[in-house]
Design an enzyme around this catalytic site. Structure first.
Site, short mmCIF file in Angstrom:
data_model
loop_
_atom_site.label_atom_id
_atom_site.label_comp_id
_atom_site.label_asym_id
_atom_site.label_seq_id
_atom_site.Cartn_x
_atom_site.Cartn_y
_atom_site.Cartn_z
CD GLU A 132 42.71 -105.62 42.18
OE1 GLU A 132 43.52 -105.43 41.04
OE2 GLU A 132 42.28 -107.03 42.78
CG HIS A 202 40.49 -101.92 31.45
ND1 HIS A 202 40.02 -102.91 30.70
CD2 HIS A 202 41.53 -102.16 31.30
CE1 HIS A 202 40.62 -103.74 31.04
NE2 HIS A 202 41.37 -103.54 31.50
#
Length: 397
Positions: A132, A202
């Site tokens: 990322e 998540h």
């Protein structure tokens, strides 16, 4: 596709796909977000560019003409399809636009980029390594060269490895050069919030972290129609933007969405329900919960005014202040933990501006100060019943 990508796809599929047939070598075709919604219940102040082009200025005469002719054409679509439409339009209307991220070339975990690589080629829609920090760093460089860099972070929970690139590089790029160069063409997309069974890796809502940083904008849509128009505005805005998409609504939220190219203004809140007794402020998926609470409160004779903030930074203080001066009460609700959540900033700002008009303390109905739970998710989330109880308590204060 790299072995690392396949391993990560498999990991997400084990979480989101309940049937083995949903896991394929070509990528996840997960439909887990079809589950029902939880049933239990500006810019000068922040150092942004002040040369934002208007909607008409950003379109060619042909595009403007097309918008006028096609304005009545719409289709009933869900939120991830609306995101897909916005990305397709961005790529079609600007040859400098690029879409990239982990597994976006086959459509991504939530299918938001389906078909884009086939239409525009893998030079403009392409997979990245599982890094990322590298995704955002690459996006900053791409945008600094005058391109439209549209980076996808697969889940908002995994945006933290890119935190340094966002807050120390992207947000400060224009300021540190005296506006000689910038990365204003950078848009970072990330699915955020509860999904029903995502657990603590998540399901997080990290928007408040980025609201603390001058130099970037933070935008959260509530519905398909809003998502398409706001995303196109973010992509074309001359400032870096973090765009959080409510993953719970990817398939659940369906509405009529114009098929043409359109943009919705940033930093402009919307009063989606007018009322006289109390003001409710929220954003993203939480708006649906709050609206249900408003309907139930009306049965008890309580008139609620509901405001969708849409852009968190820079946020529309004037609309919220005007509403609170009318109602005398304010309730803020978001999924993120209550301590340090963006609701605290709204509360402080409204107390500073509306202190003599308030008839009750500002109320916050938010997530708990714990890691996001799995089986205890219904207890953690700010449900309709929690919001309704808070409405009654505030009105009867």
């Amino acid at each position: 596709m790299a072995d690392g990508s396949l391993r990560k796809i498999g990991r997400f599929c084990l979480i989101f796909c309940k049937q083995k047939k949903n896991r394929t070598e070509g990528g996840c075709v997960c439909t887990a977000t079809k589950i029902g919604r939880r049933g239990s219940g500006g810019g000068r102040e922040r150092g942004f560019s002040t040369t934002t082009a208007t909607t008409e200025e950003k379109r060619s005469p042909q595009q403007q003409h097309s918008q006028g002719n096609d304005n009545k054409k719409s289709s009933n679509i869900n939120l991830f399809t609306a995101i897909n439409q916005a990305l397709r339009i961005a790529l079609e209307t600007d040859p400098r636009a690029y879409v990239f991220g982990e597994d976006v070339s086959f459509g991504g975990v939530f299918r938001c980029t389906t078909g884009l690589a086939d239409q525009f080629g893998k030079n403009r829609v392409f997979n990245t390594p599982l890094c990322e920090q590298g995704i955002v760093g690459f996006g900053i460089g791409l945008a600094a060269m005058g391109n439209r860099a549209i980076a996808e972070i697969q889940f908002a929970d995994y945006i933290f490895p890119a935190f340094d690139q966002i807050v120390n590089e992207a947000a400060k790029f224009r300021y540190r050069s005296g506006n000689q160069f910038n990365c204003g063409g950078l848009t970072i997309r990330a699915p955020y919030g509860a999904v029903g069974h995502g657990g603590h890796y998540h399901s997080q809502s990290p928007e408040a972290f980025f609201c603390h940083v001058p130099g970037i904008k933070v935008v959260v849509p509530r519905s398909p129609q809003q998502a398409k128009g706001l995303l196109l505005s973010c992509i074309r805005d001359p400032n870096p933007v973090v765009f959080f998409e409510p993953k719970w609504l990817y398939r659940l939220a369906v509405e009529e969405v114009p098929e043409n190219d359109y943009m919705l203004p940033l930093s402009q809140a919307e009063v989606i329900r007018e009322g006289a007794d109390i003001t409710l402020v929220g954003w993203g998926a939480q708006l649906a919960i709050m609206e249900q609470a408003c309907v139930d409160a009306e049965k008890d004779g309580i008139s609620c005014e509901l405001i969708d903030l849409k852009t968190l930074i820079p946020w529309d203080k004037d609309t919220v202040v005007a509403s609170v001066r009318k109602t005398g009460r304010l309730l803020i609700s978001h999924e993120a933990p209550i301590t340090g959540g963006f609701g605290a900033e709204i509360s402080a700002s409204i107390v500073e501006r509306c202190f003599l008009r308030l008839e009750a303390p500002v109320t916050r109905v938010c997530g708990l100060d714990t890691p996001f739970p799995l089986v205890f998710e219904p207890f953690y989330l700010p449900t309709k019943n929690k919001v309704l109880d808070a409405i009654k308590s505030t009105v009867n204060y």
